[in-house]
Design an enzyme around this catalytic site. Sequence first.
Site, PDB file in Angstrom:
ATOM      1  N   SER A  13       0.791  -1.228   0.000  1.00 56.39           N
ATOM      2  CA  SER A  13       0.000   0.000   0.000  1.00 56.39           C
ATOM      3  C   SER A  13       0.822   1.277   0.000  1.00 56.39           C
ATOM      4  O   SER A  13       0.325   2.324  -0.416  1.00 56.39           O
ATOM      5  CB  SER A  13      -0.942   0.010   1.209  1.00 56.39           C
ATOM      6  OG  SER A  13      -0.205  -0.065   2.419  1.00 56.39           O
ATOM      7  N   HIS A  30      -5.329  -4.106  -1.676  1.00 58.70           N
ATOM      8  CA  HIS A  30      -5.132  -3.139  -2.767  1.00 58.70           C
ATOM      9  C   HIS A  30      -5.054  -3.806  -4.131  1.00 58.70           C
ATOM     10  O   HIS A  30      -4.821  -3.127  -5.138  1.00 58.70           O
ATOM     11  CB  HIS A  30      -3.881  -2.307  -2.507  1.00 58.70           C
ATOM     12  CG  HIS A  30      -4.051  -1.298  -1.413  1.00 58.70           C
ATOM     13  ND1 HIS A  30      -4.580  -0.044  -1.624  1.00 58.70           N
ATOM     14  CD2 HIS A  30      -3.788  -1.373  -0.087  1.00 58.70           C
ATOM     15  CE1 HIS A  30      -4.626   0.619  -0.481  1.00 58.70           C
ATOM     16  NE2 HIS A  30      -4.154  -0.173   0.472  1.00 58.70           N
ATOM     17  N   LYS A  74     -12.278   0.085  -0.508  1.00 62.04           N
ATOM     18  CA  LYS A  74     -11.356   0.412  -1.596  1.00 62.04           C
ATOM     19  C   LYS A  74     -12.047   0.249  -2.953  1.00 62.04           C
ATOM     20  O   LYS A  74     -13.075   0.859  -3.190  1.00 62.04           O
ATOM     21  CB  LYS A  74     -10.066  -0.393  -1.457  1.00 62.04           C
ATOM     22  CG  LYS A  74      -9.346  -0.091  -0.132  1.00 62.04           C
ATOM     23  CD  LYS A  74      -8.057  -0.838  -0.001  1.00 62.04           C
ATOM     24  CE  LYS A  74      -7.275  -0.378   1.213  1.00 62.04           C
ATOM     25  NZ  LYS A  74      -7.953  -0.643   2.510  1.00 62.04           N
TER      26      LYS A  74
END
Length: 389
Positions: free
Chosen positions: A178, A206, A237
């Site tokens: 990240s 991610h 996300k």
Amino acid sequence: MYSSFEQELTKIKEEGRYRPLTVWDSAPGTWMTLNGRKILQMSSNNYLGLTGHPEMKEAARQALERYGAGSGSVRTITGTLDIHDQLEEELAKFKGTPATLVFQSGFTANLGILGSILSDQDLVISDELNHASIIDGIRLTKAKRSIYAHKDLNQLEAILQTSGSYRRKVVVTDGVFSMDGDIAPLPGIVGLAEKYGAIVYVDDAHASGVLGRNGKGSTDHFSLHGRVHIQVGTLSKAVGAVGGYMAGEQVLKDYLIHKARPFLFSTSQPPSVAAACLAAIRILQRSEDLIERLWANATYFRMSLKQMGFDTGSSETPIIPVIIGDPKRTMQFSDRMLQEGIFAQGIVYPTVPMDKGRVRFIVTALHTMEDLQFALDRLQKAGRDFGLI
């Protein structure tokens, strides 16, 4: 007690690391309103722009009308509604695994899974740049810990070579890291794990919605189906809502239902959230164009920064850091970006090493070429003023 807190906060302020919460006046999006001013958002994890997708909003509205505002209980009592069950079934099909188990967040997923599968008879081997939730999850166990240098497969193998005395060996890695935006060498990790009889655990926070076909994650990206034992994903996300999950075998799901303390002792997702997550999974399955646009935008922005002379570290994904170094200077550069109409968060110690401060830019599928050029023009001017380029 409070004086010691004040002293520590004073030190943080002196080092230039203190930041109050930023309170926005508008919904998440490419351009957001801060104190009445339109700001280009380049720090959001809303990679595909799904937070405001009309299908997700409608699914949440319908679930709110049908089920109410909350689930009323933990999953093991009355907190598993049919919408939760349906989400896990469709999520498992999407991931290509026999089962999934949804947690309240990606952070609690890591705490719950690691805390359940590791004991004092086991060895956990972790990349040095893994996410804080992995670090904290490991700390909560009595397992023997070994840390290998970031993406260093030679060091990982050296640890595995001396791991024969442990009941269980678990290699844990982020799929996408990240802070730097680089991708784990998953094929090499899987190969070593198979050679030495270790379990592979990948946190795809991610990578969910970003890597792989339709955003299925790093296992799909590298065509490693059936060879990664535990996949952890996020429903925030890129997926645009909130929650985390384990994707793996049915026996692991059944085990975690009985062992994972965050799952056992936390109220389940509000039905409206579960419904929005379900809608997002369906959107992902027909949104390859969004992912293509995301990657095209990221490549253009990263290459433009490099051509200007910025240090973008080892970025390979839509996470693109501008490496600055000194914490105070890093935060000053972030402040300068805000003055220029761009929100890009400064990341400093202890999140990254003291000399590795960076302003982290995150490109999304909804950024237009005009948006990216707006940011690049101002970055070039600020970069020259700061002596970065």
